[in-house]
Enzyme design. Structure first.
Site, PDB file in Angstrom:
ATOM      1  N   ASN A   1      -0.935  -0.185   7.499  1.00  0.00           N
ATOM      2  CA  ASN A   1      -0.355  -1.506   7.784  1.00  0.00           C
ATOM      3  C   ASN A   1       0.359  -2.096   6.575  1.00  0.00           C
ATOM      4  O   ASN A   1       0.634  -3.290   6.518  1.00  0.00           O
ATOM      5  CB  ASN A   1      -1.397  -2.455   8.384  1.00  0.00           C
TER       6      ASN A   1
ATOM      7  N   TYR B   1     -12.218  -2.830  -1.895  1.00  0.00           N
ATOM      8  CA  TYR B   1     -12.629  -2.817  -0.488  1.00  0.00           C
ATOM      9  C   TYR B   1     -14.148  -2.778  -0.319  1.00  0.00           C
ATOM     10  O   TYR B   1     -14.635  -2.379   0.746  1.00  0.00           O
ATOM     11  CB  TYR B   1     -11.985  -1.624   0.227  1.00  0.00           C
TER      12      TYR B   1
ATOM     13  N   THR C   1      -3.846  -7.594  11.465  1.00  0.00           N
ATOM     14  CA  THR C   1      -4.147  -6.284  10.872  1.00  0.00           C
ATOM     15  C   THR C   1      -3.462  -5.113  11.572  1.00  0.00           C
ATOM     16  O   THR C   1      -2.938  -4.215  10.919  1.00  0.00           O
ATOM     17  CB  THR C   1      -5.684  -6.065  10.850  1.00  0.00           C
TER      18      THR C   1
ATOM     19  N   LYS D   1       0.831  -1.195   0.000  1.00  0.00           N
ATOM     20  CA  LYS D   1       0.000   0.000   0.000  1.00  0.00           C
ATOM     21  C   LYS D   1       0.879   1.265   0.000  1.00  0.00           C
ATOM     22  O   LYS D   1       2.105   1.178   0.183  1.00  0.00           O
ATOM     23  CB  LYS D   1      -0.923  -0.044   1.227  1.00  0.00           C
TER      24      LYS D   1
HETATM   25  P1  DAT Z   1      -6.637  -7.152   6.583  1.00  0.00           P
HETATM   26  O1  DAT Z   1      -5.927  -6.105   5.744  1.00  0.00           O
HETATM   27  O2  DAT Z   1      -5.762  -7.653   7.693  1.00  0.00           O
HETATM   28  O3  DAT Z   1      -7.244  -8.258   5.759  1.00  0.00           O
HETATM   29  P2  DAT Z   1      -9.354  -6.135   6.927  1.00  0.00           P
HETATM   30  O4  DAT Z   1      -9.689  -6.845   5.649  1.00  0.00           O
HETATM   31  O5  DAT Z   1     -10.197  -6.420   8.118  1.00  0.00           O
HETATM   32  O6  DAT Z   1      -7.827  -6.387   7.331  1.00  0.00           O
HETATM   33  O7  DAT Z   1      -9.410  -4.562   6.672  1.00  0.00           O
HETATM   34  C1  DAT Z   1      -8.928  -4.004   5.471  1.00  0.00           C
HETATM   35  C2  DAT Z   1      -8.118  -2.780   5.800  1.00  0.00           C
HETATM   36  O8  DAT Z   1      -8.955  -1.775   6.356  1.00  0.00           O
HETATM   37  C3  DAT Z   1      -7.036  -3.028   6.849  1.00  0.00           C
HETATM   38  O9  DAT Z   1      -5.844  -3.493   6.270  1.00  0.00           O
HETATM   39  C4  DAT Z   1      -6.887  -1.672   7.473  1.00  0.00           C
HETATM   40  C5  DAT Z   1      -8.260  -1.082   7.384  1.00  0.00           C
HETATM   41  N1  DAT Z   1      -9.014  -1.265   8.637  1.00  0.00           N
HETATM   42  C6  DAT Z   1      -9.610  -2.402   9.059  1.00  0.00           C
HETATM   43  N2  DAT Z   1     -10.223  -2.222  10.245  1.00  0.00           N
HETATM   44  C7  DAT Z   1     -10.009  -0.927  10.574  1.00  0.00           C
HETATM   45  C8  DAT Z   1     -10.371  -0.106  11.676  1.00  0.00           C
HETATM   46  N3  DAT Z   1     -11.103  -0.591  12.685  1.00  0.00           N
HETATM   47  N4  DAT Z   1      -9.963   1.186  11.659  1.00  0.00           N
HETATM   48  C9  DAT Z   1      -9.243   1.694  10.654  1.00  0.00           C
HETATM   49  N5  DAT Z   1      -8.852   0.970   9.566  1.00  0.00           N
HETATM   50  C10 DAT Z   1      -9.237  -0.307   9.532  1.00  0.00           C
END
Ligand code: DAT
Ligand code: MG
Length: 149
Positions: free
Chosen positions: A112, A49, A91, A9
């Site tokens: 991340n 997303y 995450t 990213k």
């Molecule tokens: P991952 O990237 O570990 O698969 P995810 O699919 O749950 O995680 O979420 C996608 C992205 O969205 C993640 O990399 C960062 C962001 N994100 C997720 N939960 C969040 C939160 N509670 N606050 C802010 N950003 C968040």
């Protein structure tokens, strides 16, 4: 064999971690079958997303991921989806295990650095979204020293 979608990213690119991150996938023994760097359009970011579209963090996530270059990759191997997720870590970087990419370099939930598909269906969707049918089919000779059987 599975193929998974992995994306560095904008924060990972801005922080100069492209080589460090790609090296981990290479050294693990995965095969690179797609790679390009682009600044994502809002349209593709929203599709990628879409599952999070109702979440409060969605607008910020789209703004972030379209803010600069990302590195889109397709990595192939036995159980590649799980293997990539294990390399990436959980995450939130503050909680991710040391030794993982997020655990070694991350301090935040949103920033991340890297995305990895979480299931076969999402991998198929994401690979098609970002690469269409342009993945590379090629024989990697070192594969014979990665898998015994
Ligand atoms: P991952 O990237 O570990 O698969 P995810 O699919 O749950 O995680 O979420 C996608 C992205 O969205 C993640 O990399 C960062 C962001 N994100 C997720 N939960 C969040 C939160 N509670 N606050 C802010 N950003 C968040
Ligand atoms: Mg996810």
């Amino acid at each position: 064999m599975q193929t998974t979608y992995v994306m560095i990213k904008p924060d990972g690119v801005q922080r100069g971690l492209i080589g460090e991150i790609i090296g981990r996938f290479e050294r693990k023994g995965l095969q690179l079958v797609g790679m390009k760097s682009i600044i994502p359009s809002e349209e593709i970011a929203r599709e990628h997303y879409a599952v999070h579209s109702e979440r409060p963090f969605f607008p910020g996530l789209i703004k972030f991921v379209t803010s600069g270059p990302v590195v889109c990759m397709a990595w192939r191997g036995v159980e590649a989806i799980k293997v990539a997720r294990n390399l990436i870590g959980s995450t939130n970087g503050r909680e991710a295990a040391p030794g993982t990419i997020r655990g070694d370099f991350g301090m935040d939930m949103g920033f991340n650095m890297i995305h990895g598909s979480d299931a076969p269906e999402t991998a198929e969707f994401e690979l098609n979204l970002w690469f269409g049918d342009s993945l590379m089919e090629w024989n990697q000779d070192s594969i014979n020293w990665v898998y015994e059987g």
